[in-house]
Design an enzyme around this catalytic site. Sequence first.
Site, PDB file in Angstrom:
ATOM      1  N   CYS A   1       0.839  -1.208   0.000  1.00  0.00           N
ATOM      2  CA  CYS A   1       0.000   0.000   0.000  1.00  0.00           C
ATOM      3  C   CYS A   1       0.876   1.260   0.000  1.00  0.00           C
ATOM      4  CB  CYS A   1      -0.899   0.002   1.234  1.00  0.00           C
ATOM      5  SG  CYS A   1      -1.771   1.568   1.436  1.00  0.00           S
TER       6      CYS A   1
ATOM      7  N   LYS B   1     -10.526  -8.888   5.410  1.00  0.00           N
ATOM      8  CA  LYS B   1     -10.063  -8.139   6.589  1.00  0.00           C
ATOM      9  C   LYS B   1     -10.441  -8.796   7.907  1.00  0.00           C
ATOM     10  CE  LYS B   1     -10.707  -3.807   4.111  1.00  0.00           C
ATOM     11  NZ  LYS B   1     -11.572  -2.664   3.872  1.00  0.00           N
TER      12      LYS B   1
ATOM     13  N   VAL C   1      -6.118   1.075   5.465  1.00  0.00           N
ATOM     14  CA  VAL C   1      -4.802   1.310   6.085  1.00  0.00           C
ATOM     15  C   VAL C   1      -4.128   2.459   5.340  1.00  0.00           C
ATOM     16  CG1 VAL C   1      -4.544  -1.059   6.858  1.00  0.00           C
ATOM     17  CG2 VAL C   1      -3.604  -0.412   4.632  1.00  0.00           C
TER      18      VAL C   1
ATOM     19  N   SER D   1      -3.204   8.491   5.828  1.00  0.00           N
ATOM     20  CA  SER D   1      -1.772   8.811   5.842  1.00  0.00           C
ATOM     21  C   SER D   1      -1.497  10.289   6.085  1.00  0.00           C
ATOM     22  CB  SER D   1      -1.102   8.341   4.545  1.00  0.00           C
ATOM     23  OG  SER D   1      -1.671   8.963   3.425  1.00  0.00           O
TER      24      SER D   1
HETATM   25  N1  LIG Z   1      -6.582   8.449   1.750  1.00  0.00           N
HETATM   26  C1  LIG Z   1      -6.178   7.230   2.427  1.00  0.00           C
HETATM   27  C2  LIG Z   1      -6.200   6.072   1.445  1.00  0.00           C
HETATM   28  C3  LIG Z   1      -5.939   4.752   2.132  1.00  0.00           C
HETATM   29  C4  LIG Z   1      -6.291   3.564   1.221  1.00  0.00           C
HETATM   30  O1  LIG Z   1      -7.076   3.689   0.281  1.00  0.00           O
HETATM   31  N2  LIG Z   1      -5.681   2.416   1.511  1.00  0.00           N
HETATM   32  C5  LIG Z   1      -6.017   1.214   0.767  1.00  0.00           C
HETATM   33  C6  LIG Z   1      -4.815   0.310   0.599  1.00  0.00           C
HETATM   34  S1  LIG Z   1      -3.555   1.002  -0.410  1.00  0.00           S
HETATM   35  C7  LIG Z   1      -7.035   0.417   1.591  1.00  0.00           C
HETATM   36  O2  LIG Z   1      -6.972   0.363   2.784  1.00  0.00           O
HETATM   37  N3  LIG Z   1      -7.944  -0.248   0.881  1.00  0.00           N
HETATM   38  C8  LIG Z   1      -8.919  -1.120   1.489  1.00  0.00           C
HETATM   39  C9  LIG Z   1     -10.323  -0.660   1.280  1.00  0.00           C
HETATM   40  O3  LIG Z   1     -10.524   0.389   0.621  1.00  0.00           O
HETATM   41  O4  LIG Z   1     -11.225  -1.325   1.773  1.00  0.00           O
HETATM   42  C10 LIG Z   1      -4.802   7.416   3.047  1.00  0.00           C
HETATM   43  O5  LIG Z   1      -4.029   8.261   2.537  1.00  0.00           O
HETATM   44  O6  LIG Z   1      -4.487   6.777   4.052  1.00  0.00           O
END
Ligand SMILES: N[C@@H](CCC(=O)N[C@@H](CS)C(=O)NCC(=O)O)C(=O)O
Length: 254
Positions: A27, A54, A67, A81
Amino acid sequence: MSEKHLKAGDPLPPYSGKLRLFAMRFCPYAERSILVLNAKKVEYDLVHIDLDNKPEWIFSFNPKGTVPIFEYEEGKAIFDSAIINAYLDEKYPEPPLQSSDPLQRAQDKIVAELLSSAHSAYYTAAFNAQALTPESTPTYHRGLEVLQKEIEARGTKFLAGDKPGLVDYTIWPYLERFLALPLLGKPEFAITEEKYAALLTYIEAMKNDPPVKVYCLAPETHAKYIESRVKGTPDTNMLDTSDVCCFRPRKKKA
Ligand SMILES: N[C@@H](CCC(=O)N[C@@H](CS)C(=O)NCC(=O)O)C(=O)O
């Protein structure tokens, strides 16, 4: 540390007393927070989550189930993040990763924002190539050109100065992944020496920054992961067995 990703049914590992980051090895957003924690030399436990299956307890930390998630106290967490990194930079002021000038901070955010359109084009090319449009490649290169101009205009080794700052750690996970596209049969997305000499110098400097060096993965590894995801069998645990995952050779397991 195992790279194994915890899935539904797996228990939450016991709290060790250290800060804890929930992530997924591939990620880019989680990587941003890992780089900042590394730069601050904060000790933390890293827990990998299988985002395709998950564990139930993830939602008690983040109702969105995404995450990165940062557990700052047992059972208490913040997520996203950008939010985590802004928090970390205030909570652990050394070394400071942002300019004290509000305008510079705004300009840094603009650089990251402009590169995010290039990231969207990358994402389509990597994971959903049939959705590519004639605009995808020019959009990607416009993002890279703006970034290269910014690097040249600032005239410093990193965007933040002689050491990377939040802006560098925010965009790096994208650049690391962009390098995989030519390996996936997409030469039009290559970052070539003729066009991007200054950007490639920057990329080389970032790869050698210690917080990046301990975590970044080779383009071949990203390509292998992307291929597995496109096939519908994402191999998030591949680094548990691979010997050639990093820019530097990995030690063989006994
Ligand atoms: N804007 C968020 C984006 C986080 C994100 O989209 N993470 C993805 C993995 S790269 C995730 O957790 N995806 C699982 C889901 O959407 O259920 C950040 O910057 O933390």
